[in-house]
Scaffold this active site. Sequence first.
Site, short mmCIF file in Angstrom:
data_model
loop_
_atom_site.label_atom_id
_atom_site.label_comp_id
_atom_site.label_asym_id
_atom_site.label_seq_id
_atom_site.Cartn_x
_atom_site.Cartn_y
_atom_site.Cartn_z
N ASP A 1 -6.17 21.13 18.72
CA ASP A 1 -5.50 19.85 18.94
C ASP A 1 -4.61 20.02 20.17
OD1 ASP A 1 -3.82 17.68 19.02
OD2 ASP A 1 -3.44 17.63 16.87
N PHE B 1 1.02 19.22 13.18
CA PHE B 1 1.02 17.75 13.24
C PHE B 1 -0.26 17.30 13.91
CE2 PHE B 1 1.66 13.57 15.01
CZ PHE B 1 2.24 12.89 13.95
N LYS C 1 -2.08 11.54 24.44
CA LYS C 1 -0.78 11.54 25.11
C LYS C 1 -0.86 11.48 26.64
CE LYS C 1 2.26 12.74 21.41
NZ LYS C 1 1.86 13.47 20.23
C1 LIG Z 1 1.25 13.05 18.99
C2 LIG Z 1 0.27 13.97 18.41
C3 LIG Z 1 -0.83 13.50 17.67
C4 LIG Z 1 -1.01 12.03 17.34
O1 LIG Z 1 -1.25 11.25 18.45
P1 LIG Z 1 -1.13 9.65 18.35
O2 LIG Z 1 -1.57 9.17 19.69
O3 LIG Z 1 0.28 9.33 18.03
O4 LIG Z 1 -2.05 9.22 17.26
C5 LIG Z 1 -1.75 14.42 17.22
N1 LIG Z 1 -1.60 15.73 17.47
C6 LIG Z 1 -0.57 16.22 18.17
C7 LIG Z 1 -0.49 17.68 18.44
C8 LIG Z 1 0.41 15.36 18.64
O5 LIG Z 1 1.46 15.86 19.31
#
Ligand SMILES: *Cc1c(COP(=O)(O)O)cnc(C)c1O
Length: 390
Positions: free
Chosen positions: A214, A127, A243
């Site tokens: 990520d 994701f 986050k």
């Molecule tokens: C939540 C998340 C995103 C997206 O972040 P947003 O602030 O909602 O755009 C991207 N990568 C990972 C691993 C995430 O958990």
Amino acid sequence: MSHVMNTYARLPVTFSHGKGCRLYDTEGKEYLDALSGIAVSTLGHAHPKLVKAIADQAGRMLHVSNLYRIAEQEQLADKLCALSGMQEVFFSNSGAEANEAAIKLARFYGHKKGIDLPTVIVMEKAFHGRTMATVSATANRKAQAGFEPLLSGFVRVPFGDLAAIQAVAEENKNVVAVMFEIIQGEGGIHLVDPAFYRGVRELCDAQGWLMMCDEVQCGMGRTGKWFGYQTAGVQPDVATLAKGLGSGVPIGACMVGGKAAGLFGPGNHGSTFGGNPLVSTAALTTLAVMEEEGLLDNAARIGALIRQEFATALAGQAGVVDIRGHGLMIGIELDRPCGELVGKALAEGLLINVTADTVVRFLPPLIFSEKEARELVDRVAPLIKAFLAG
Ligand SMILES: *Cc1c(COP(=O)(O)O)cnc(C)c1O
């Protein structure tokens, strides 16, 4: 009917305020927060130092453009580089935008090397966000369906499968980067053998690819180290954050080092709000409090305790497939879809989450205490047992 667009299946609760790891709804009912707004509220709710720093900053200035130097942003970039081993930081407002910057950077890197159609290797169950580029990199068909044409330039391999990446290297000369989460969050709290991370690093070095982590969910101390890749003993070229970085204030970051540094110049990328004085102060304060209060050690210790206590409470329980995680990123995989557990927990005053249909997920604030950890397990384990029995 609310005029808010119906993009979330919202639970029937509205919170009015919080303190520490507790939230209170508009009826005055108390909840134990084991989700942190999906890994956001690093310092819990209404941490006095963060409240004061944000209020003081608001009294000085909220925003000036990136057309000017921003002292708070420069300090934050220095601090993040010192902690991460990176050299430069681009600030965004969200995780998707941080990843968008990483993907653009990888393509830019490719073009500079004469690769006209750069390809990024991404993982199954990944994701990366909801923008067109990041949803294309994401492995969830539900998130992609109806939004085609997706961006080209991604190839997907099973998470943890180094041989699959090697096979791509042999047939595709357009690869410029490998992008993955050290611990997959939305995909269901998946970790792989550390040999995979080291293998990707070696392959990226040998092939001249960028290794891009990520860290939007697994970064910011959640694993017990500042960044997830530090638990794996590797140093990526690019790592993205969001986050937990601002403990509730929207800020994202794309950190780069090694051969990814020095690529972007003026005009190549930008953001109006990115790294403004308010959000940079919130992130700097979050980092400072994490150090002062020893929250990395706390995340490691309390996370281990929660997993261990769940293992004891759910020992021999039919229907529990696995209890796993790292630090305060914890999943309990069941043998069946268990989304209804979220509503049952809410009714009991517990904020938890279910991801990938079958994985009960816990992402508590990093200030979670031993007492709160024991309370969580004591209250959630019976819910899981009753659900599996029913
Ligand atoms: C939540 C998340 C995103 C997206 O972040 P947003 O602030 O909602 O755009 C991207 N990568 C990972 C691993 C995430 O958990």
